[in-house]
Design an enzyme around this catalytic site. Sequence first.
Site, PDB file in Angstrom:
ATOM      1  N   THR A   1      56.479  12.436  25.787  1.00 29.35           N
ATOM      2  CA  THR A   1      55.477  11.427  26.129  1.00 29.35           C
ATOM      3  C   THR A   1      55.421  11.167  27.634  1.00 29.35           C
ATOM      4  OG1 THR A   1      55.742  10.388  23.986  1.00 29.35           O
ATOM      5  CG2 THR A   1      54.822   9.011  25.725  1.00 29.35           C
TER       6      THR A   1
ATOM      7  N   GLY B   1      64.416   8.044  25.090  1.00 27.04           N
ATOM      8  CA  GLY B   1      65.649   7.264  24.982  1.00 27.04           C
ATOM      9  C   GLY B   1      66.782   7.959  25.704  1.00 27.04           C
TER      10      GLY B   1
ATOM     11  N   GLU C   1      56.007   8.012  16.758  1.00 34.38           N
ATOM     12  CA  GLU C   1      55.885   9.126  15.808  1.00 34.38           C
ATOM     13  C   GLU C   1      54.533   9.113  15.090  1.00 34.38           C
ATOM     14  OE1 GLU C   1      57.906  11.518  15.774  1.00 34.38           O
ATOM     15  OE2 GLU C   1      59.497  10.608  16.974  1.00 34.38           O
TER      16      GLU C   1
END
Lengths: 669, 669
Positions: free
Chosen positions: B155, B194, B437
């Site tokens: 992303t 993350g 997602e």
Amino acid sequence: MASTNLKKVNPDLLRERNKCTFDRLELTHLLDGGADKTEERHSRENFFLEDPELRSNVPPEYLGHKEKYEEAVRKACIVFKKVQELQNAGKGGMENFREILGGQLGSAILKDGNPLTVHYVMFIPTLMGQGTIQQQAEWIQRAWNCDIIGTYAQTELGHGTFIRGLETIATYDPKTEEFVLNSPTITSYKWWPGGLGHSANYAVVVAQLHTKGVNHGIHPFIVQLRDEETHMPLQGIKIGEIGCKLGMNATNNGYLGFENVRIPRINMLMKNSQVLPDGTYVQSPSSKLTYGTMIFVRVVLVQDAATYLKKACTIATRYSAVRHQSKIRPDQPEPQIMDYLTQQYKLFPNIAACFAFQYAANWLWDTYNNVTGELETGQLDNLPELHAAACVLKAVSTSDAAQGVETLRLSCGGHGYMTASNLPSTYGLVTAMVTYEGENTVLFLQTARFLIKCWQNKTKLQNLTTIRYFEQVARKSLPFQKSVDWILSILQQTTAKMVDLANSHINERQRKGMVYEDAWNSTSIELVRAAELHGRVIIVETFKNAVEMARPKVSKELFAVLEQLLQLYAVSTAIRCSGDFLRFTDIQGRDVEMLQSWLEELLTLLRPNAVGIVDAFDFRDEVLSSALGSYDGNVYERLLEEAQKSPLNAEPVNKSFKSYLKPFMKSQL
Amino acid sequence: MASTNLKKVNPDLLRERNKCTFDRLELTHLLDGGADKTEERHSRENFFLEDPELRSNVPPEYLGHKEKYEEAVRKACIVFKKVQELQNAGKGGMENFREILGGQLGSAILKDGNPLTVHYVMFIPTLMGQGTIQQQAEWIQRAWNCDIIGTYAQTELGHGTFIRGLETIATYDPKTEEFVLNSPTITSYKWWPGGLGHSANYAVVVAQLHTKGVNHGIHPFIVQLRDEETHMPLQGIKIGEIGCKLGMNATNNGYLGFENVRIPRINMLMKNSQVLPDGTYVQSPSSKLTYGTMIFVRVVLVQDAATYLKKACTIATRYSAVRHQSKIRPDQPEPQIMDYLTQQYKLFPNIAACFAFQYAANWLWDTYNNVTGELETGQLDNLPELHAAACVLKAVSTSDAAQGVETLRLSCGGHGYMTASNLPSTYGLVTAMVTYEGENTVLFLQTARFLIKCWQNKTKLQNLTTIRYFEQVARKSLPFQKSVDWILSILQQTTAKMVDLANSHINERQRKGMVYEDAWNSTSIELVRAAELHGRVIIVETFKNAVEMARPKVSKELFAVLEQLLQLYAVSTAIRCSGDFLRFTDIQGRDVEMLQSWLEELLTLLRPNAVGIVDAFDFRDEVLSSALGSYDGNVYERLLEEAQKSPLNAEPVNKSFKSYLKPFMKSQL
């Protein structure tokens, strides 16, 4: 976030602004109530927001809980000093506190809450409303000067909604002419009052009054909590902060227990009821008089619901104009996400709801003033209707606004999850309103009680304006018309039939042997629904009346937009309630299809003006405090810029690498 | 919160447990998939939760942002070490990571997210799925040993949903046999991964592959980010943390920009496509093969949605048994709030939804395994149907679970706003799933695309099990029956008609001259609705089948409860969709009234077993981590105890009194 980088405005936003068909300033003035009001607001905003002392070096979200509080106290003292300056200059008093301390300006200065707010919005008003002349003379000046800082301690660990059940006890001791306060159980600890933890040194405490062996129910008492010089808790006062919350972590909500805390008899607020020196209790003439403040607070909440929703609409709408993603047509570039109909459906009905709630708040405010005017002449007839309207408007507007803010946050995708969008914290503030000052389900049921009462005495309805529509229950539904009047009439008929049905279910259950209260409880899901529908009737109707009133005052360009917003609010309400419409009236599936196509038409009509409308809400960047929503639309630059403020980014390598990560990684070899 | 004070159980909870009509352990085993599975889970929970090193002195919510991260790294290293111990003992591998790192156990150890999770759930699986044998040999052992820590960087600031639009560029340089990575715009910065901020030293980076002047679209590359010894960012790597979020503040989500970063050619993951040393691009045989992981992740999310909802149900249900408030009948004591029908309506349909989502996840998992089995034999026919089902089940379950958790939080009144309830943080985790997602609106529209395609080729439906009901569109609706089968048939008919209507609106718009894509966009509100209804059909059907399958295996007492839960889920779905039912089928207002009375009956039937059912979800107190939801029900003691952990309560007077408050108060004299 200050608009430090006055870069050029994002070209998509520029294009949107050029497309706008009406004069944004005209709408701003309309919403503020006049050009002079807009100017006053601007000057107050300048006064506060351009004070460099009111800025923070590090955004508060990065601080620890304790440091958040300390920074909030620093700012709160400056805010209060400035409020006093305004007072001294004759430029403001109580009437501006709401804006300065509340959802508009207040949440821009102290995003996470103000630990001293309750002093002005609850402590002082209670002294004024419930103190005798002598008590006012003694206390109000000190409170007004902030010589003492107070809070309002009512809710307990075990009791919020049901205040008759409060357990704190104030027992009168005629020997010393004192009340003795005690917390007999854990559940009797006071819990929630803002500023109670470490800020206030006084509180109005609501406790069960015992004298001469009789419990006279709950009464308010002024109690000193902390030493005025050292701020140390006084003997018998068990006090502290209740801990972290979903939001408002700087408000310093506190807990408070009493162990034989003695206060002088004259510290009971005695405007309504008294305890004489010998312990004789003299009752209040009317308990209805205390209704006033409660209703006033709900008026304010309807207004705040509109404010928070406006903020979120501004942020999400501007972002939706700047953000491009995916393809509608494979041969064309990625469109602005606002061009997706599903996105419009998330944004525009919420924009319309901002107007609906603001007009509902205005109507409630006027009604409140009329009815309290009547009260002073001893006329109490309209109080139950006002109370029912205030309950349901608070419940509908806060529930819808909370849901709306969350829909808008989610409409910004992942970036809406960032604190820098200011949407999470806006949600934290607005969702709290669903619970406080009357939990919404409880409020819906209070309104339902009024509706059922009126239904059962239908003949006396003539004077009650909000339920005059009950008479529609027997009529045949009008055939579909593309008009707000038609929607309103179907909505009214549906509501009347829902009230009728709930009432008949209560009766049926009683016939089968239930006592009334159990029958009520067994019918309560339908009763809540009836009340909610009633609230929507009021909102659509007041919105319609307000737009009609505006017609002669505004340009025809602006009027066209107002009408579209009204229609959109009405149509989306109708679609939301279409299950009930189909169930209770003569409308058919094809009518719903026409509503749906009307909805789609309105979304398309509003599309070119969406940015213009939210611009007209006229939030300064500092008030929006959002990387996604700033006026210049430099969304991505601001997100990156905000990230640099994270203390983690001050060093390239965090010390945890050396302490934990490296030893772990190397141990595996 | 550990159950430090093993006081006696709250008498209300005891009474509830005694009333329970079925064996809770039997239900726990059923939900776990067998007594042995329950035991395994318990032993894993003991292994982690009884490790004193995995406790925190101060609850993380009181820490500053930086300190939260540091504490999370400390714990994450211990968690990973223990995972490796389990692996070495042959007691666990990838299959247990989800539980250990995910919603069940993971969120108990690291409430605010784990900065290293992506290493196991994305980095390693991507190496395995997209690396060649040689690449796997080189990288997987190092990753598995945690010699390197990776993340997955896809992303970007400007692109999430539309991955074809990613802007990061990897240009092949045949002279040096290297790829050169660049971030050509601000919007091309990687954003969100993350652990990217300060934890990982490697990443799989998704970038547009340019070679010989041609862009071959997005491909994955292994990129080293930080020096393995010093952890300093490598040259050309612009890296940091993205800042605070609504939740998961310890996951260390990061940003990443590239300035001429060179990586060897062999760092491109080449299982599917390759770049030869001279720069020749060799295409992947089939792009459908990468579907697998995406669908797998969605299966997991449906399961997680069920887990978070179960947690919130447990907390709110136990609290509703302990909390007493107000009066139903004036002559009786304050009832447990669970005795209010409106409260039951907030709790029990959500309890039923936990079962519905768990069974839907099980069905999706089985279907996924069947279809991927077929894939290996080259059979691709069922992939679109699986994809459509995975999209819509992810969307419905996460949206409903998020809304459910919030309803449950609000059902706890003010105390649900406290961090100590663990409901705010549960909401923070579950609402994120609505977006990641596959954003839910996007997923609904993907399923709608499948539905419309099938509708337009209706003759080929025979093999497609999830849409066999399309044939019902032409039938006359069955008259009301108090059965799940009846509700399902009405729901199926409604869905088929909604699909038909949306399809006809697309056609109509095309006839009026719109291109297909614009017609699609203009119909998208109805398309989303059709897909949502389709998802509810699958969920009700799989729930029904699962209960039927359970019949021969469980006691009749437990079966009775499962049937009630199934009925409640079906009835509340029906009431929720009643507008569509009335619109599209022959049902009438009186049928809705019968559904309503069936609903009320089911709430009453489930009331005595509510605590028993949530007990059977079998969450340890440490996993619930909630003052409101602990097994012993000592709600108020725990709230007070938790408040003591606030660092503000460590001193009676905060220093801000002396620095700010006192000078301000005294200045007014």
